[in-house]
Scaffold this motif. Structure first.
Motif, PDB file in Angstrom:
ATOM      1  N   ASN A 131       0.584 -51.079 -32.464  1.00  0.00           N
ATOM      2  CA  ASN A 131      -0.544 -51.155 -31.194  1.00  0.00           C
ATOM      3  C   ASN A 131       0.384 -52.076 -30.274  1.00  0.00           C
ATOM      4  O   ASN A 131      -0.325 -52.744 -29.304  1.00  0.00           O
ATOM      5  CB  ASN A 131      -0.707 -52.866 -31.310  1.00  0.00           C
ATOM      6  N   ILE A 132       1.567 -51.620 -30.339  1.00  0.00           N
ATOM      7  CA  ILE A 132       3.040 -51.967 -29.538  1.00  0.00           C
ATOM      8  C   ILE A 132       2.666 -50.847 -28.772  1.00  0.00           C
ATOM      9  O   ILE A 132       3.061 -49.610 -29.319  1.00  0.00           O
ATOM     10  CB  ILE A 132       3.873 -52.768 -29.914  1.00  0.00           C
ATOM     11  N   VAL A 133       3.239 -51.037 -26.849  1.00  0.00           N
ATOM     12  CA  VAL A 133       3.848 -50.122 -25.933  1.00  0.00           C
ATOM     13  C   VAL A 133       4.958 -51.155 -25.600  1.00  0.00           C
ATOM     14  O   VAL A 133       5.157 -52.353 -24.891  1.00  0.00           O
ATOM     15  CB  VAL A 133       2.994 -50.023 -25.049  1.00  0.00           C
ATOM     16  N   LEU A 134       5.857 -49.773 -25.249  1.00  0.00           N
ATOM     17  CA  LEU A 134       7.341 -50.543 -24.788  1.00  0.00           C
ATOM     18  C   LEU A 134       7.099 -49.163 -23.012  1.00  0.00           C
ATOM     19  O   LEU A 134       6.878 -47.850 -23.437  1.00  0.00           O
ATOM     20  CB  LEU A 134       8.843 -50.177 -24.887  1.00  0.00           C
ATOM     21  N   GLY A 135       7.005 -50.051 -22.337  1.00  0.00           N
ATOM     22  CA  GLY A 135       6.710 -49.896 -20.622  1.00  0.00           C
ATOM     23  C   GLY A 135       8.329 -49.468 -20.164  1.00  0.00           C
ATOM     24  O   GLY A 135       8.908 -50.679 -19.744  1.00  0.00           O
ATOM     25  N   LEU A 136       8.553 -48.666 -19.401  1.00  0.00           N
ATOM     26  CA  LEU A 136       9.860 -48.244 -18.731  1.00  0.00           C
ATOM     27  C   LEU A 136       9.806 -48.026 -17.164  1.00  0.00           C
ATOM     28  O   LEU A 136       9.416 -46.766 -17.634  1.00  0.00           O
ATOM     29  CB  LEU A 136      10.945 -47.435 -19.345  1.00  0.00           C
ATOM     30  N   PHE A 137       9.403 -48.373 -16.337  1.00  0.00           N
ATOM     31  CA  PHE A 137       8.409 -47.840 -15.311  1.00  0.00           C
ATOM     32  C   PHE A 137       8.968 -48.654 -13.881  1.00  0.00           C
ATOM     33  O   PHE A 137       9.432 -49.201 -13.277  1.00  0.00           O
ATOM     34  CB  PHE A 137       6.912 -48.192 -15.499  1.00  0.00           C
ATOM     35  N   THR A 138       8.104 -47.823 -12.945  1.00  0.00           N
ATOM     36  CA  THR A 138       8.036 -48.647 -11.506  1.00  0.00           C
ATOM     37  C   THR A 138       6.819 -48.830 -11.069  1.00  0.00           C
ATOM     38  O   THR A 138       5.814 -48.174 -11.724  1.00  0.00           O
ATOM     39  CB  THR A 138       8.600 -47.689 -10.268  1.00  0.00           C
ATOM     40  N   TRP A 139       6.857 -50.436 -10.277  1.00  0.00           N
ATOM     41  CA  TRP A 139       5.573 -50.467  -9.842  1.00  0.00           C
ATOM     42  C   TRP A 139       5.626 -51.609  -9.061  1.00  0.00           C
ATOM     43  O   TRP A 139       6.841 -52.008  -8.201  1.00  0.00           O
ATOM     44  CB  TRP A 139       5.265 -51.542 -10.943  1.00  0.00           C
ATOM     45  N   SER A 140       4.610 -50.455  -7.619  1.00  0.00           N
ATOM     46  CA  SER A 140       4.715 -52.165  -6.508  1.00  0.00           C
ATOM     47  C   SER A 140       3.363 -52.698  -6.801  1.00  0.00           C
ATOM     48  O   SER A 140       2.455 -52.869  -6.904  1.00  0.00           O
ATOM     49  CB  SER A 140       4.356 -51.133  -5.609  1.00  0.00           C
ATOM     50  N   ASP A 141       3.924 -54.009  -5.741  1.00  0.00           N
ATOM     51  CA  ASP A 141       2.365 -54.829  -5.487  1.00  0.00           C
ATOM     52  C   ASP A 141       1.084 -54.142  -4.536  1.00  0.00           C
ATOM     53  O   ASP A 141      -0.200 -54.642  -5.093  1.00  0.00           O
ATOM     54  CB  ASP A 141       2.399 -56.245  -5.289  1.00  0.00           C
ATOM     55  N   GLU A 142       1.869 -53.478  -4.393  1.00  0.00           N
ATOM     56  CA  GLU A 142       1.064 -52.984  -2.754  1.00  0.00           C
ATOM     57  C   GLU A 142       0.022 -51.856  -3.547  1.00  0.00           C
ATOM     58  O   GLU A 142       1.308 -50.477  -4.263  1.00  0.00           O
ATOM     59  CB  GLU A 142       1.609 -52.071  -1.368  1.00  0.00           C
ATOM     60  N   PRO A 143      -1.186 -51.808  -3.121  1.00  0.00           N
ATOM     61  CA  PRO A 143      -2.270 -50.273  -4.157  1.00  0.00           C
ATOM     62  C   PRO A 143      -1.730 -49.044  -3.692  1.00  0.00           C
ATOM     63  O   PRO A 143      -2.208 -48.462  -4.555  1.00  0.00           O
ATOM     64  CB  PRO A 143      -3.692 -50.862  -4.059  1.00  0.00           C
ATOM     65  N   ALA A 144      -1.031 -48.794  -2.724  1.00  0.00           N
ATOM     66  CA  ALA A 144      -0.814 -47.451  -2.064  1.00  0.00           C
ATOM     67  C   ALA A 144      -0.807 -46.626  -2.783  1.00  0.00           C
ATOM     68  O   ALA A 144       1.247 -46.885  -3.994  1.00  0.00           O
ATOM     69  CB  ALA A 144      -0.278 -47.201  -1.181  1.00  0.00           C
ATOM     70  N   TYR A 145      -0.630 -45.421  -2.776  1.00  0.00           N
ATOM     71  CA  TYR A 145       0.186 -44.588  -4.118  1.00  0.00           C
ATOM     72  C   TYR A 145      -0.119 -44.619  -5.395  1.00  0.00           C
ATOM     73  O   TYR A 145       1.209 -44.805  -6.044  1.00  0.00           O
ATOM     74  CB  TYR A 145       1.572 -43.993  -3.474  1.00  0.00           C
TER      75      TYR A 145
END
Length: 264
Positions: A131-145
């Motif tokens: 039930n567990i997820v480890l996420g290593l990632f990029t993210w922007s609050d802006e919805p573009a792309y």
């Protein structure tokens, strides 16, 4: 003449509506039962935001007393859930406190842009509860792309016998944007990295502490049409529960991240 112009105007409006409708329609992407990280974020602008230093960079710690994505879950900025030890290693912990399961996430102050994002773990993903997820990632609050989201995700997605790792370029609903594999380690350490350029993204997972010479676990080159353009994204690490469901074993969970490095 007026009657002709009126008919011409009606036809023009009809055609314009159909064109616009076509532009707003979504393509029929292949369906998948695999869930991936979608993070609802809060901006670190308050005086109470907690900040930490990890791997030479400044990060803010997510806090959510009302359930947020991913999950949704509650997120704690307590030093019981997120801390850096004397060796400089990051600890992310899911724990039960006050009648709730609290998850953990940190967000880089830097917007890194194109380059190689490398995460070195001192934990064994094959032992994670399903039930567990480890996420290593990029993210922007802006919805573009698609929020400029590029993911390494370690989880079995609630299936005990499933592969425990995946590389993703959002949107994951496009079949060619998700690559699943299984991580089985011979020691404590492993490396997961992606090299993001304007023409595509290379992903790799390796055994050991060296991201270049350790035993290869998996490699994936993505040159699809959803490679995002660099912008306002941050690097992020989170440990969370799928659908907010507690670990099936009822136990808290902790992940140790030895280091994060970025190479332009």
């Amino acid at each position: 003449m007026k009657k002709y112009l009126w008919r011409l105007t009606v036809i023009s409006i009809y055609l314009l509506i159909n064109v616009l409708s076509g532009c707003n329609s979504k393509p029929d992407y292949p369906t998948t039962t695999t869930t991936t990280t979608t993070t609802t974020t809060t901006t670190a602008t308050t005086s109470t935001t907690r900040w930490i230093t990890f791997s030479g960079y400044t990060w803010w710690v997510k806090s959510a007393v009302v359930q947020q994505g991913p999950g949704p879950n509650y997120f704690s900025d307590s030093s019981d859930n997120v801390w850096v030890d004397a060796q400089g290693q990051l600890h992310l912990k899911i724990a039960y406190q006050g009648g709730k399961w609290w998850c953990a996430e940190i967000v880089s102050q830097n917007n890194f842009g194109y380059g190689r994002y490398c995460f070195t773990l001192a934990s064994t993903p094959e032992l994670f509860n399903e039930n567990i997820v480890l996420g290593l990632f990029t993210w922007s609050d802006e919805p573009a792309y698609n929020h400029r989201e590029i993911d390494v995700e370690l989880s079995r997605w609630q299936e005990v016998a499933a592969d425990n790792s995946q590389f993703v370029v959002q949107p994951y609903t496009t079949g060619s944007n998700l690559h699943r594999f299984n991580t089985v380690l011979t020691g404590l350490y492993s490396n997961y990295w992606f090299n993001w350029q304007n023409y595509g993204i290379t992903f790799e997972a390796r055994q050991g502490e060296d991201p270049d010479s350790g035993g290869l676990l998996d490699h994936w080159d993505y040159f699809g049409g959803d490679t995002p353009i660099a912008g306002s994204e941050n690097a992020r690490l989170n440990l969370w529960l799928i659908d907010g469901e507690p670990p099936s074993d009822g136990l808290s969970a902790e992940v140790v991240v030895k280091s994060f490095t970025f190479t332009p």
